[in-house]
Design a protein around this motif. Structure first.
Motif, mmCIF file in Angstrom:
data_model
loop_
_atom_site.group_PDB
_atom_site.id
_atom_site.type_symbol
_atom_site.label_atom_id
_atom_site.label_comp_id
_atom_site.label_asym_id
_atom_site.label_seq_id
_atom_site.Cartn_x
_atom_site.Cartn_y
_atom_site.Cartn_z
ATOM 1 N N GLY A 1 0.799 -1.224 0.000
ATOM 2 C CA GLY A 1 0.000 0.000 0.000
ATOM 3 C C GLY A 1 0.822 1.259 0.000
ATOM 4 O O GLY A 1 1.968 1.285 0.399
ATOM 5 N N ALA A 2 0.206 2.353 -0.420
ATOM 6 C CA ALA A 2 0.858 3.646 -0.486
ATOM 7 C C ALA A 2 0.896 4.298 0.877
ATOM 8 O O ALA A 2 0.403 3.773 1.855
ATOM 9 N N GLY A 3 1.476 5.497 0.947
ATOM 10 C CA GLY A 3 1.760 6.109 2.236
ATOM 11 C C GLY A 3 0.669 6.981 2.791
ATOM 12 O O GLY A 3 -0.376 7.171 2.204
ATOM 13 N N ILE A 4 0.927 7.541 3.968
ATOM 14 C CA ILE A 4 -0.039 8.337 4.706
ATOM 15 C C ILE A 4 0.063 9.799 4.316
ATOM 16 O O ILE A 4 1.143 10.331 4.182
ATOM 17 N N ALA A 5 -1.067 10.454 4.135
ATOM 18 C CA ALA A 5 -1.073 11.883 3.835
ATOM 19 C C ALA A 5 -1.884 12.603 4.879
ATOM 20 O O ALA A 5 -2.803 12.051 5.463
ATOM 21 N N ALA A 6 -1.557 13.857 5.112
ATOM 22 C CA ALA A 6 -2.299 14.662 6.083
ATOM 23 C C ALA A 6 -3.548 15.214 5.427
ATOM 24 O O ALA A 6 -3.479 15.922 4.439
ATOM 25 N N GLY A 7 -4.714 14.890 6.010
ATOM 26 C CA GLY A 7 -5.972 15.448 5.502
ATOM 27 C C GLY A 7 -6.526 14.635 4.362
ATOM 28 O O GLY A 7 -5.801 14.053 3.585
ATOM 29 N N SER A 8 -7.840 14.597 4.248
ATOM 30 C CA SER A 8 -8.508 13.837 3.204
ATOM 31 C C SER A 8 -9.463 14.723 2.439
ATOM 32 O O SER A 8 -10.101 15.586 2.992
ATOM 33 N N LEU A 9 -9.546 14.456 1.124
ATOM 34 C CA LEU A 9 -10.489 15.187 0.291
ATOM 35 C C LEU A 9 -11.774 14.395 0.101
ATOM 36 O O LEU A 9 -12.640 14.789 -0.654
ATOM 37 N N ALA A 10 -11.900 13.276 0.790
ATOM 38 C CA ALA A 10 -13.010 12.368 0.521
ATOM 39 C C ALA A 10 -14.363 13.008 0.767
ATOM 40 O O ALA A 10 -15.344 12.667 0.128
ATOM 41 N N ALA A 11 -14.467 13.935 1.705
ATOM 42 C CA ALA A 11 -15.754 14.552 1.999
ATOM 43 C C ALA A 11 -15.777 16.016 1.620
ATOM 44 O O ALA A 11 -16.597 16.774 2.102
ATOM 45 N N PRO B 1 -4.060 0.061 7.692
ATOM 46 C CA PRO B 1 -3.034 0.747 8.488
ATOM 47 C C PRO B 1 -2.376 1.901 7.760
ATOM 48 O O PRO B 1 -1.854 2.819 8.391
ATOM 49 N N VAL B 2 -2.365 1.855 6.435
ATOM 50 C CA VAL B 2 -1.852 2.954 5.616
ATOM 51 C C VAL B 2 -2.892 3.268 4.553
ATOM 52 O O VAL B 2 -3.736 2.429 4.232
ATOM 53 N N PRO B 3 -2.878 4.472 3.993
ATOM 54 C CA PRO B 3 -3.812 4.780 2.904
ATOM 55 C C PRO B 3 -3.549 3.885 1.700
ATOM 56 O O PRO B 3 -2.400 3.529 1.414
ATOM 57 N N VAL B 4 -4.610 3.533 0.982
ATOM 58 C CA VAL B 4 -4.488 2.721 -0.221
ATOM 59 C C VAL B 4 -5.312 3.356 -1.329
ATOM 60 O O VAL B 4 -6.374 3.922 -1.090
ATOM 61 N N ALA C 1 -4.250 -6.891 4.499
ATOM 62 C CA ALA C 1 -3.396 -6.359 5.568
ATOM 63 C C ALA C 1 -2.994 -7.481 6.514
ATOM 64 O O ALA C 1 -3.804 -8.361 6.829
ATOM 65 N N PHE C 2 -1.743 -7.423 6.961
ATOM 66 C CA PHE C 2 -1.226 -8.360 7.942
ATOM 67 C C PHE C 2 -0.857 -7.595 9.213
ATOM 68 O O PHE C 2 -0.737 -6.371 9.204
ATOM 69 N N VAL D 1 0.777 -4.175 4.127
ATOM 70 C CA VAL D 1 -0.417 -4.080 3.283
ATOM 71 C C VAL D 1 -0.049 -4.415 1.843
ATOM 72 O O VAL D 1 0.886 -3.838 1.292
ATOM 73 N N PHE D 2 -0.781 -5.355 1.257
ATOM 74 C CA PHE D 2 -0.523 -5.780 -0.109
ATOM 75 C C PHE D 2 -1.770 -5.589 -0.964
ATOM 76 O O PHE D 2 -2.887 -5.811 -0.502
ATOM 77 N N THR D 3 -1.560 -5.210 -2.219
ATOM 78 C CA THR D 3 -2.671 -5.058 -3.153
ATOM 79 C C THR D 3 -2.543 -6.098 -4.251
ATOM 80 O O THR D 3 -1.556 -6.103 -4.984
ATOM 81 N N ALA D 4 -3.507 -7.002 -4.335
ATOM 82 C CA ALA D 4 -3.548 -7.993 -5.401
ATOM 83 C C ALA D 4 -4.309 -7.397 -6.572
ATOM 84 O O ALA D 4 -5.468 -7.002 -6.425
ATOM 85 N N LEU D 5 -3.664 -7.321 -7.716
ATOM 86 C CA LEU D 5 -4.274 -6.728 -8.911
ATOM 87 C C LEU D 5 -4.556 -7.826 -9.924
ATOM 88 O O LEU D 5 -3.636 -8.478 -10.414
ATOM 89 N N ILE D 6 -5.830 -8.025 -10.224
ATOM 90 C CA ILE D 6 -6.259 -9.057 -11.165
ATOM 91 C C ILE D 6 -6.645 -8.373 -12.469
ATOM 92 O O ILE D 6 -7.402 -7.402 -12.465
ATOM 93 N N GLU D 7 -6.156 -8.874 -13.587
ATOM 94 C CA GLU D 7 -6.388 -8.215 -14.871
ATOM 95 C C GLU D 7 -6.952 -9.193 -15.893
ATOM 96 O O GLU D 7 -6.858 -10.411 -15.735
ATOM 97 N N GLY D 8 -7.511 -8.628 -16.965
ATOM 98 C CA GLY D 8 -7.940 -9.413 -18.111
ATOM 99 C C GLY D 8 -9.104 -10.341 -17.819
ATOM 100 O O GLY D 8 -9.984 -10.061 -17.002
ATOM 101 N N GLU D 9 -9.105 -11.494 -18.485
ATOM 102 C CA GLU D 9 -10.209 -12.429 -18.361
ATOM 103 C C GLU D 9 -10.354 -12.970 -16.945
ATOM 104 O O GLU D 9 -11.449 -13.367 -16.534
#
Length: 396
Positions: A18-28, A92-95, A246-247, A288-296
């Motif tokens: 996963g990617a890192g932590i940032a201060a503040g969120s634009l989600a709302a 645990p970290v932003p994703v 996440a582990f 934190v790991f991201t499994a990326l599934i592509e294609g068929e």
């Protein structure tokens, strides 16, 4: 006979930290939002209504607002960004549940990165192992061609939205139901908290995914030209899906940006990679790991019960790390194909008749984004269309 699903292909599954932590969120974030209710609300005239607060819609609104026009952006979700979606609360970290990379040094979004003094990271240190559980061997791999390098923003991709959305008038949780258009203007009817809200303007910019347009969830009056409506439905959608795991402890080798499975579980000519967080990312490392599934494989994996899909992803991670006892503490995913305001992760370029999509309709209806597949091309499209509408309305 009991049906046993075919395991997720190792050619089409990419595991990334996963990617890192940032201060503040634009989600709302909803700059300039006003309380409106009732059928008569929102009838104040605007110069332009922008439909969709993804990157293309925000860029168009930014261009028009800076040009002196009175603009309102209506967005169905409770956040801005569209398919740019940095989740800062679930793990645990932003994703990044949607787009994640800046593609190459020529991407137009670098001006935002530099203006905000954001840090980026290009993965170069690759670790490999020759047997499950064996020692990791590290090497440096770097492509000298800048247009082939992919970068991630330390702290999350959505940070670049701040200057684009600053002081824009944005109405969140506002679902567009009907768009009436003519040579003199538009009337956009929406639903907000169960109540109709109507916006009138001299023009509208439609900046929503083509899969949503193809689903006919918005009524256009008069009906759109046949060629445009047909091309919406003919655009193929890319199949891609992320499952984030996440582990409770770090399972990632230190000081490595990416991992390659080498000969451990490789079953074809395509190596596997595990991406670590960008260098400089604060917070827990390697958990934190991201499994990326592509294609068929995406269609097959999404057809599985969620628990079975998660079990397959975990099995791949265990094989990769050489630890059959690894146990996750949490899974996370966003099914873009089931998201009513996306209906697909992104769409394919280069279809016959693609230019028909962007032809203005009725001298008041304009189209931005629609089938762009990267953040910079979405922003470029929005800025270009915003400039076109600005010229049509007359720049102040």
């Amino acid at each position: 006979m009991e049906y046993k699903p075919r395991p997720i292909s190792r050619r089409t599954l990419l595991i990334g930290a996963g990617a890192g932590i940032a201060a503040g969120s634009l989600a709302a974030c909803s700059p300039g939002e006003k309380k409106e209710s009732g059928a008569g609300a929102g009838h104040a005239d605007f110069d332009v209504v922008v439909i969709g607060a993804g990157v293309a819609g925000l860029a168009a609104a930014r261009e028009l607002t800076d040009g002196g026009k009175k603009v309102v952006v209506v967005e169905a979700r409770d956040r801005i960004g569209g398919r740019m979606f940095t989740d800062r609360t679930s793990m645990p970290v932003p994703v990044d549940l949607g787009c994640e990379w800046i593609h190459g040094r020529d991407a137009s979004t670098w001006d935002l990165v530099h203006a905000l003094k954001l840090k980026t990271h290009h993965d170069t240190v690759i670790a490999t192992r020759e047997r499950p559980g064996g020692p990791w061997k590290k090497s440096v791999q770097d492509d000298p061609r800048p247009d082939y390098k992919n970068y991630r923003i330390v702290g999350g991709y959505d940070q670049i939205l701040a200057p684009i959305a600053a002081k824009l008038s944005i109405r969140l949780k506002t679902v567009v139901k009907r768009v009436e258009y003519s040579s003199t203007g538009v009337v956009v009817t929406t639903e907000r908290q169960g109540r109709p809200v109507t916006y009138k303007a001299r023009a509208a910019v439609v900046a929503i995914p083509v899969a949503v347009l193809a689903a006919d969830t918005i009524e256009f009056s008069p009906p759109l030209p046949k060629a445009k409506a047909e091309i919406f439905k003919s655009v193929p959608q890319e199949s891609i899906h992320k499952v984030i795991v996440a582990f409770d402890h770090s399972v990632f080798p230190r000081d490595s940006a990416a991992l390659s499975e080498a000969d451990v579980i490789q079953d074809d000519s395509t190596p596997w990679y595990v991406l670590g967080p960008p260098q400089g990312t604060p917070g827990p490392k390697g958990r934190v790991f991201t499994a990326l599934i592509e294609g068929e494989e995406t269609t097959r994996a999404l057809a599985l019960p969620r628990e079975r899909r998660y079990a397959e992803v975990l099995g791949v991670i265990r094989d990769f790390m050489g630890d059959p006892k690894l146990r996750p503490v949490k899974f996370l995913e966003h099914e873009w194909f089931k998201d009513p305001f996306a209906r697909a992760p992104y769409s394919k370029y280069g279809i016959p008749g693609e230019d028909v999509i962007y032809e203005p309709t009725g001298n008041s209806l304009y189209w931005a984004g629609i089938i762009t597949e990267s953040v910079d091309t979405s922003r470029d499209s929005g800025m270009e269309v915003g400039g076109t509408v600005l010229q049509r309305l007359g720049e102040k």
